[in-house]
Design a protein around this motif. Structure first.
Motif, PDB file in Angstrom:
ATOM      1  N   HIS A   1       0.859  -1.195   0.000  1.00 52.41           N
ATOM      2  CA  HIS A   1       0.000   0.000   0.000  1.00 52.41           C
ATOM      3  C   HIS A   1       0.890   1.239   0.000  1.00 52.41           C
ATOM      4  O   HIS A   1       2.014   1.201   0.487  1.00 52.41           O
ATOM      5  CB  HIS A   1      -0.862   0.067   1.271  1.00 52.41           C
ATOM      6  N   THR A   2       0.357   2.319  -0.501  1.00 49.81           N
ATOM      7  CA  THR A   2       0.985   3.620  -0.324  1.00 49.81           C
ATOM      8  C   THR A   2      -0.122   4.662  -0.274  1.00 49.81           C
ATOM      9  O   THR A   2      -1.260   4.388  -0.679  1.00 49.81           O
ATOM     10  CB  THR A   2       2.001   3.939  -1.431  1.00 49.81           C
ATOM     11  N   LYS A   3       0.200   5.822   0.216  1.00 53.16           N
ATOM     12  CA  LYS A   3      -0.792   6.894   0.252  1.00 53.16           C
ATOM     13  C   LYS A   3      -1.032   7.395  -1.170  1.00 53.16           C
ATOM     14  O   LYS A   3      -0.119   7.455  -1.986  1.00 53.16           O
ATOM     15  CB  LYS A   3      -0.320   8.029   1.156  1.00 53.16           C
ATOM     16  N   GLN A   4      -2.266   7.768  -1.418  1.00 51.80           N
ATOM     17  CA  GLN A   4      -2.657   8.239  -2.736  1.00 51.80           C
ATOM     18  C   GLN A   4      -1.817   9.422  -3.198  1.00 51.80           C
ATOM     19  O   GLN A   4      -1.492   9.542  -4.372  1.00 51.80           O
ATOM     20  CB  GLN A   4      -4.141   8.611  -2.726  1.00 51.80           C
ATOM     21  N   ASP A   5      -1.418  10.284  -2.249  1.00 52.22           N
ATOM     22  CA  ASP A   5      -0.670  11.483  -2.616  1.00 52.22           C
ATOM     23  C   ASP A   5       0.853  11.295  -2.559  1.00 52.22           C
ATOM     24  O   ASP A   5       1.598  12.262  -2.665  1.00 52.22           O
ATOM     25  CB  ASP A   5      -1.091  12.672  -1.765  1.00 52.22           C
ATOM     26  N   ASN A   6       1.305  10.059  -2.443  1.00 55.16           N
ATOM     27  CA  ASN A   6       2.749   9.783  -2.451  1.00 55.16           C
ATOM     28  C   ASN A   6       3.201   9.694  -3.922  1.00 55.16           C
ATOM     29  O   ASN A   6       3.570   8.634  -4.416  1.00 55.16           O
ATOM     30  CB  ASN A   6       3.046   8.493  -1.686  1.00 55.16           C
ATOM     31  N   HIS A   7       3.162  10.820  -4.591  1.00 55.94           N
ATOM     32  CA  HIS A   7       3.379  10.862  -6.039  1.00 55.94           C
ATOM     33  C   HIS A   7       4.768  10.389  -6.456  1.00 55.94           C
ATOM     34  O   HIS A   7       4.911   9.718  -7.482  1.00 55.94           O
ATOM     35  CB  HIS A   7       3.112  12.278  -6.567  1.00 55.94           C
ATOM     36  N   THR A   8       5.778  10.721  -5.689  1.00 58.89           N
ATOM     37  CA  THR A   8       7.137  10.311  -6.044  1.00 58.89           C
ATOM     38  C   THR A   8       7.250   8.795  -6.069  1.00 58.89           C
ATOM     39  O   THR A   8       7.742   8.219  -7.041  1.00 58.89           O
ATOM     40  CB  THR A   8       8.160  10.915  -5.060  1.00 58.89           C
ATOM     41  N   ALA A   9       6.792   8.143  -5.011  1.00 58.87           N
ATOM     42  CA  ALA A   9       6.858   6.681  -4.957  1.00 58.87           C
ATOM     43  C   ALA A   9       5.975   6.055  -6.030  1.00 58.87           C
ATOM     44  O   ALA A   9       6.356   5.066  -6.663  1.00 58.87           O
ATOM     45  CB  ALA A   9       6.446   6.183  -3.583  1.00 58.87           C
ATOM     46  N   ARG A  10       4.821   6.632  -6.264  1.00 60.72           N
ATOM     47  CA  ARG A  10       3.896   6.061  -7.238  1.00 60.72           C
ATOM     48  C   ARG A  10       4.437   6.113  -8.654  1.00 60.72           C
ATOM     49  O   ARG A  10       4.055   5.291  -9.493  1.00 60.72           O
ATOM     50  CB  ARG A  10       2.545   6.749  -7.142  1.00 60.72           C
ATOM     51  N   LEU A  11       5.347   7.030  -8.944  1.00 56.13           N
ATOM     52  CA  LEU A  11       5.977   7.032 -10.268  1.00 56.13           C
ATOM     53  C   LEU A  11       6.695   5.710 -10.519  1.00 56.13           C
ATOM     54  O   LEU A  11       6.633   5.157 -11.616  1.00 56.13           O
ATOM     55  CB  LEU A  11       6.960   8.201 -10.400  1.00 56.13           C
ATOM     56  N   LEU A  12       7.370   5.206  -9.495  1.00 59.79           N
ATOM     57  CA  LEU A  12       8.027   3.902  -9.604  1.00 59.79           C
ATOM     58  C   LEU A  12       7.006   2.778  -9.541  1.00 59.79           C
ATOM     59  O   LEU A  12       7.012   1.874 -10.383  1.00 59.79           O
ATOM     60  CB  LEU A  12       9.057   3.716  -8.488  1.00 59.79           C
ATOM     61  N   TYR A  13       6.116   2.810  -8.565  1.00 56.53           N
ATOM     62  CA  TYR A  13       5.171   1.713  -8.364  1.00 56.53           C
ATOM     63  C   TYR A  13       4.328   1.457  -9.606  1.00 56.53           C
ATOM     64  O   TYR A  13       4.044   0.303  -9.942  1.00 56.53           O
ATOM     65  CB  TYR A  13       4.253   2.001  -7.176  1.00 56.53           C
ATOM     66  N   ASP A  14       3.937   2.509 -10.302  1.00 54.56           N
ATOM     67  CA  ASP A  14       3.141   2.346 -11.511  1.00 54.56           C
ATOM     68  C   ASP A  14       3.931   1.672 -12.632  1.00 54.56           C
ATOM     69  O   ASP A  14       3.332   1.135 -13.569  1.00 54.56           O
ATOM     70  CB  ASP A  14       2.596   3.690 -11.986  1.00 54.56           C
ATOM     71  N   LYS A  15       5.243   1.677 -12.535  1.00 56.28           N
ATOM     72  CA  LYS A  15       6.089   1.015 -13.541  1.00 56.28           C
ATOM     73  C   LYS A  15       6.342  -0.455 -13.212  1.00 56.28           C
ATOM     74  O   LYS A  15       6.546  -1.256 -14.115  1.00 56.28           O
ATOM     75  CB  LYS A  15       7.433   1.741 -13.661  1.00 56.28           C
ATOM     76  N   VAL A  16       6.368  -0.787 -11.928  1.00 57.84           N
ATOM     77  CA  VAL A  16       6.768  -2.148 -11.548  1.00 57.84           C
ATOM     78  C   VAL A  16       5.607  -3.023 -11.062  1.00 57.84           C
ATOM     79  O   VAL A  16       5.794  -4.222 -10.850  1.00 57.84           O
ATOM     80  CB  VAL A  16       7.884  -2.143 -10.476  1.00 57.84           C
ATOM     81  N   ALA A  17       4.422  -2.434 -10.879  1.00 60.36           N
ATOM     82  CA  ALA A  17       3.291  -3.200 -10.353  1.00 60.36           C
ATOM     83  C   ALA A  17       1.989  -2.661 -10.933  1.00 60.36           C
ATOM     84  O   ALA A  17       1.958  -1.597 -11.547  1.00 60.36           O
ATOM     85  CB  ALA A  17       3.263  -3.109  -8.823  1.00 60.36           C
ATOM     86  N   GLU A  18       0.922  -3.406 -10.692  1.00 60.79           N
ATOM     87  CA  GLU A  18      -0.395  -3.007 -11.159  1.00 60.79           C
ATOM     88  C   GLU A  18      -1.200  -2.442  -9.993  1.00 60.79           C
ATOM     89  O   GLU A  18      -1.302  -3.071  -8.936  1.00 60.79           O
ATOM     90  CB  GLU A  18      -1.127  -4.232 -11.725  1.00 60.79           C
ATOM     91  N   ASN A  19      -1.771  -1.263 -10.184  1.00 61.91           N
ATOM     92  CA  ASN A  19      -2.671  -0.670  -9.203  1.00 61.91           C
ATOM     93  C   ASN A  19      -4.044  -1.285  -9.440  1.00 61.91           C
ATOM     94  O   ASN A  19      -4.691  -1.001 -10.433  1.00 61.91           O
ATOM     95  CB  ASN A  19      -2.722   0.845  -9.368  1.00 61.91           C
ATOM     96  N   LYS A  20      -4.503  -2.110  -8.493  1.00 60.11           N
ATOM     97  CA  LYS A  20      -5.781  -2.801  -8.651  1.00 60.11           C
ATOM     98  C   LYS A  20      -6.957  -1.979  -8.153  1.00 60.11           C
ATOM     99  O   LYS A  20      -8.090  -2.449  -8.165  1.00 60.11           O
ATOM    100  CB  LYS A  20      -5.725  -4.148  -7.952  1.00 60.11           C
ATOM    101  N   GLY A  21      -6.708  -0.749  -7.692  1.00 55.65           N
ATOM    102  CA  GLY A  21      -7.778   0.169  -7.365  1.00 55.65           C
ATOM    103  C   GLY A  21      -8.438  -0.011  -6.017  1.00 55.65           C
ATOM    104  O   GLY A  21      -9.463   0.602  -5.750  1.00 55.65           O
ATOM    105  N   PHE A  22      -7.862  -0.816  -5.146  1.00 58.17           N
ATOM    106  CA  PHE A  22      -8.468  -1.003  -3.831  1.00 58.17           C
ATOM    107  C   PHE A  22      -8.242   0.212  -2.948  1.00 58.17           C
ATOM    108  O   PHE A  22      -7.236   0.903  -3.058  1.00 58.17           O
ATOM    109  CB  PHE A  22      -7.880  -2.240  -3.131  1.00 58.17           C
TER     110      PHE A  22
END
Length: 147
Positions: free
Chosen positions: A117-138
């Motif tokens: 999990h990560t916070k929705q507004d953790n934009h820096t981390a999400r740049l990486l996470y969106d490249k290496v994993a799938e956001n399933k929308g939970f």
């Protein structure tokens, strides 16, 4: 060059500094007495919870904590609970390699999924996470439990 290894006793001060920075990032500035000692003991035992450190030039610049748990719909899964890199190490592949190491570890343990999990507004981390994993929308809901 980045190396990923289990945390050794000599890594304790650097691990604790990074974990304290991680907790502060999420607004947990004051931890209960013994918190870091208890977590460190769990990681050193390596039974229920696990930790890895990323080193650059022999210095720890990133940490990851994870554990396996059962699933009602599949074989066991691996949960990556905490991931943090020092500000000076960001953007250099440290977090990506820590995630890859946990993925490899989970696979070796027979897990069928790695998630976090990560916070929705953790934009820096999400740049990486969106490249290496799938956001399933939970969306995560939480209720604090008092002992």
């Amino acid at each position: 060059m980045i190396t990923i290894n289990a945390l050794a006793p000599a890594d304790r001060p650097a691990w604790e500094r990074l974990f304290a920075e991680y907790n502060a990032f999420y607004g947990r500035d004051t931890m209960p007495p013994g918190f870091y000692d208890d977590a460190w003991a769990e990681f050193q035992a390596g039974q229920r919870m696990h930790a890895l450190g990323a080193k650059v030039d022999g210095e720890i610049v990133g940490i990851v904590h994870f554990f396996v748990h059962p699933s009602t719909t599949s074989a066991d899964v691996c949960y990556l609970q905490d991931l943090f890199t020092s500000p000076e190490a960001r953007g250099k592949g440290v977090a990506r390699q820590l995630i890859a190491a946990v993925k490899e570890w989970g696979t070796s343990q027979g897990c069928v999924q790695l998630y976090w999990h990560t916070k929705q507004d953790n934009h820096t981390a999400r740049l990486l996470y969106d490249k290496v994993a799938e956001n399933k929308g939970f969306i995560q809901y939480s209720i604090p439990l008092e002992p």
